[in-house]
Design a protein around this motif. Sequence first.
Motif, short mmCIF file in Angstrom:
data_model
loop_
_atom_site.label_atom_id
_atom_site.label_comp_id
_atom_site.label_asym_id
_atom_site.label_seq_id
_atom_site.Cartn_x
_atom_site.Cartn_y
_atom_site.Cartn_z
N VAL A 78 79.35 46.55 37.29
CA VAL A 78 79.71 45.74 36.01
C VAL A 78 81.18 46.04 35.84
O VAL A 78 81.91 47.08 35.97
CB VAL A 78 79.04 46.23 34.72
N ASN A 104 79.31 38.18 30.36
CA ASN A 104 77.96 38.04 31.21
C ASN A 104 77.54 36.77 31.26
O ASN A 104 77.90 35.84 30.29
CB ASN A 104 76.84 38.74 30.29
N TYR A 113 71.70 41.08 26.45
CA TYR A 113 72.88 41.23 27.17
C TYR A 113 73.92 39.96 26.55
O TYR A 113 74.97 39.99 26.92
CB TYR A 113 72.89 40.54 28.50
N PRO A 161 74.81 37.12 26.87
CA PRO A 161 75.44 36.26 27.77
C PRO A 161 76.56 35.47 27.20
O PRO A 161 76.19 34.46 26.16
CB PRO A 161 74.59 35.53 28.81
N ASN A 192 79.99 39.21 34.93
CA ASN A 192 79.14 40.01 35.33
C ASN A 192 77.92 39.12 35.37
O ASN A 192 77.24 38.54 34.17
CB ASN A 192 78.95 41.08 34.21
N SER A 242 77.24 45.12 27.04
CA SER A 242 77.39 44.98 28.33
C SER A 242 76.68 45.35 29.22
O SER A 242 75.92 46.50 29.04
CB SER A 242 78.86 45.81 28.51
N ALA A 243 76.45 45.04 30.50
CA ALA A 243 75.23 45.41 31.26
C ALA A 243 75.72 46.90 31.71
O ALA A 243 74.66 47.58 32.29
CB ALA A 243 75.26 44.39 32.53
#
Lengths: 290, 582
Positions: free
Chosen positions: A144, A150, A170, A172, A236, B84-85
């Motif tokens: 990451v 994301n 997450y 995204p 990511n 965030s991952a």
Amino acid sequence: MYNYYISCISWEERTLLGYRKSKEKYQLEKKIFLYFDTYVESKLKNLREIGNSENEIMNLDFNDPVGIWENIKSRFFNEEFRDKNILLDISTMPRESIWLILLFLSEKTSKIDFIYYKPQTYDDGLLCFNPLKPRLVFKMSGIVDVKKPNLLIAVAGFDFERIDAIKNKYEPKDTIIFYHPNDDYRNGEINEKIKKRYNLICDLKEVNSYNSKELFCAISRIIDDRDEKYYHENYNIICASLGPKPSAISMFNLWKKYNKIALCYVPALDYNLNYSHGIKEKSVIGSALF
Amino acid sequence: MNNPFFYIEANKLKKEELINYFIDEYNHNEFIRSSKNVFLIGERGSGKSMVLMYNSFPFYSQMLKMEHKEIDYSNIGIYIQITSALFDKNEYELLKDDIKKSLIAEHYLVLVISIKLIENILLYCPEIIKTEDLNKLRKKLLNIFEIDAGENDPFEVLHEKLMRIQVNTQDILSKLTDTYPTDSLSFFSFLIPLIDVIKSLKCFSDTHFNFLIDDAQNLNNIQKRLLNSWVAYRDHSDYSLKISITRPEEYIFLTTTDGSILEGHDYIARYTEGRFQNKLSDFGILANKIIKKRIELFGLKDITPEQFFPMNSGLEKDLSEFKQKVYKEAEAIYEKDDKKKINDYVYKYARAEYFRNRDPQANKPPYSGFEIITNLSTGILRSLLEPCFRMFDRAKDEYDILLEKHIEPDIQENIIQDLSQQKWNSITEIMPTSVLGCTVEKANQILQLFVNLGDLFRSRLLDKEASEPRAISFTISAIEEISNSEKEILLDLLRIARIHGILFKRLSSAKQAGKFEVYYTPHRMLWPIKGLDPVGQHARVSIRAKLLLEAALKNVKIPYNRKDLENETNNIIIQKPLFDNY
């Protein structure tokens, strides 16, 4: 001929019917079955048939991800499998287990085929409920970069609402959802719901989700193009297989190709025990490693 | 045609968009920019991210530029989003050693904060950094951290080093063999010394660094405790923490040594929802400002939200007629000079009278108008914008909105009915697959509970003698009547409903001086399908825990007996309405 057949004991008829079909059609030397300690009563019949001295049963605790990792690693990250031919029956296997087994076996052999048996019929209800929090798979959680946003790439299935759990976790910046074309009434209905729910907020793409190579190529094309929005260096990327099981094979290969990608698993505690019945004549079979 | 009522997450907005759309009606900014630690608490969609992002340095400095003001470096907000991952990477759980697990968890948190700190300085502060500052930083990096920047920009070198560590750590932990990174960073060994070093530079000697940590409930328990330990760290003259969470129950307020962090002492709590619900605030004013701004940005300068979202003319006429009728009734009861009592009476009964006099065979009321849209939001910004977005989207396919300058009431009505139906459907179709702990059985129980609550509220609305006919919130009474296990069942159902966003738990002052009570408000978007008045009134119905449980588990109607309710009027509080300008 396969040196190893690996499957997972579930309550579904597919477990036994698939095993019998595979035994009939292919020569199977050793057989290993994963066995999770949930829905024990419902699995009893299949366990009795399969649990004999010629088959190895691996007991796993569904609620212990670390334990699952350790047990699968200890069994499959083994010289015993060096250059062997493996047949992996993914029909009733949790996706995380599919990925972990492939992770370890692919270090020892490249000769891994997967087989997927579709049910003859489906129940109309949801497949699973009471989701646990989505989690990234151990050692396949990508690399990451906190500077990058994301991107979620999900393959939707009958219980597409699990995509929301991943999006909430997450957040995204962008989401791409792949869905299988309308090839039966149920798909058609589900696809309409997916479009209604996600049309305005996600990028929807149709692809044959049972063809793992086709899906893999479709995703690769999107994220390989330097000039395109979803170029993999810009994000990511988190991948989730929530649709047909062969999509889990696509996702694994994506991870192998771009190991900055993260694989995400959304387990559920409760399942519809009447979800599927019987087994279709034709199976989906192919190489698990592209 | 761009829809001005988009309701995407704050982190997807461009800088100019966020600055243009943001309204700080309730002075959160003052607290966020202070040197105190703050917990910003509110449900998803209530505007927390927007508040934090607005106060982050990139946005704040952009805003100052847009206003042709000099950039102020005394307060630098560093925005860190915990979606965030990186925060979900859990390879450390495979380590046998608990200390190593804790070190890795801390490492990720410190790494992200450090990267964001240096990144913000590099991108947004180059004009104030002088050669002497760079020389001093080079020396300190070498002496303290053994980082040799040579002749290069030491901030760049530090940033690159941190990015390398970011990749290396993940790389090492992703190996199949049991490897462990040896260069892990910690709060006390790296971040605090780093802040000290930066503060020692002349350019930042007067700067307060504000770490804006968004969605901290997504941290793992080790990281939450670490963060709390930093909150408890006494000296926050150089930096402070502003932490957003959805609900206190999803967070833990303990440190790594099991100490507690205390509100008032270690941090201030600010609520992005609660502020809409007390008698000093008025969500209606905020909603009006937000929607007006969006209408202006669309290109209609002198159109009010009420004009843009007009009420159905029949509904408006009927409500007005009943208001006049009830006003005359009030005048007959009270002294003509007693305006307060007359107004209170009208407030309580006028709208209810409209609903009571509707033909039972008639369709649902034609829900429309900005007031109704505002009330349907239940005080959640996202729930305010979503119906507007959908209405605009439908209208643009039918006519030129710029020309007509409004959204037709029948379009509003259709969208509201659609959204109301969707909200009900989501209880059994979406909740079981998206909320942890929600089985199909519990989803059905929650559905039963809400159906019975709706029926109870409707019975009260239609009862001419009910004292607070439009109450659509409730408190739980007589909890001692049920066993502990039953209490757990009830609270679990309410928890699931809250996580799913169909129920809000709020705190308000009780009638008994000095006391507070918890009350629950179902999302008002549920009520159009039931033909209820979503405008509601700020009173609460007290319901015994046993009755709520029976409604949920056995689908037993919550009995409506006016005598019982009259006996419980002590529990019903009349407060300034949520949205009206009384």
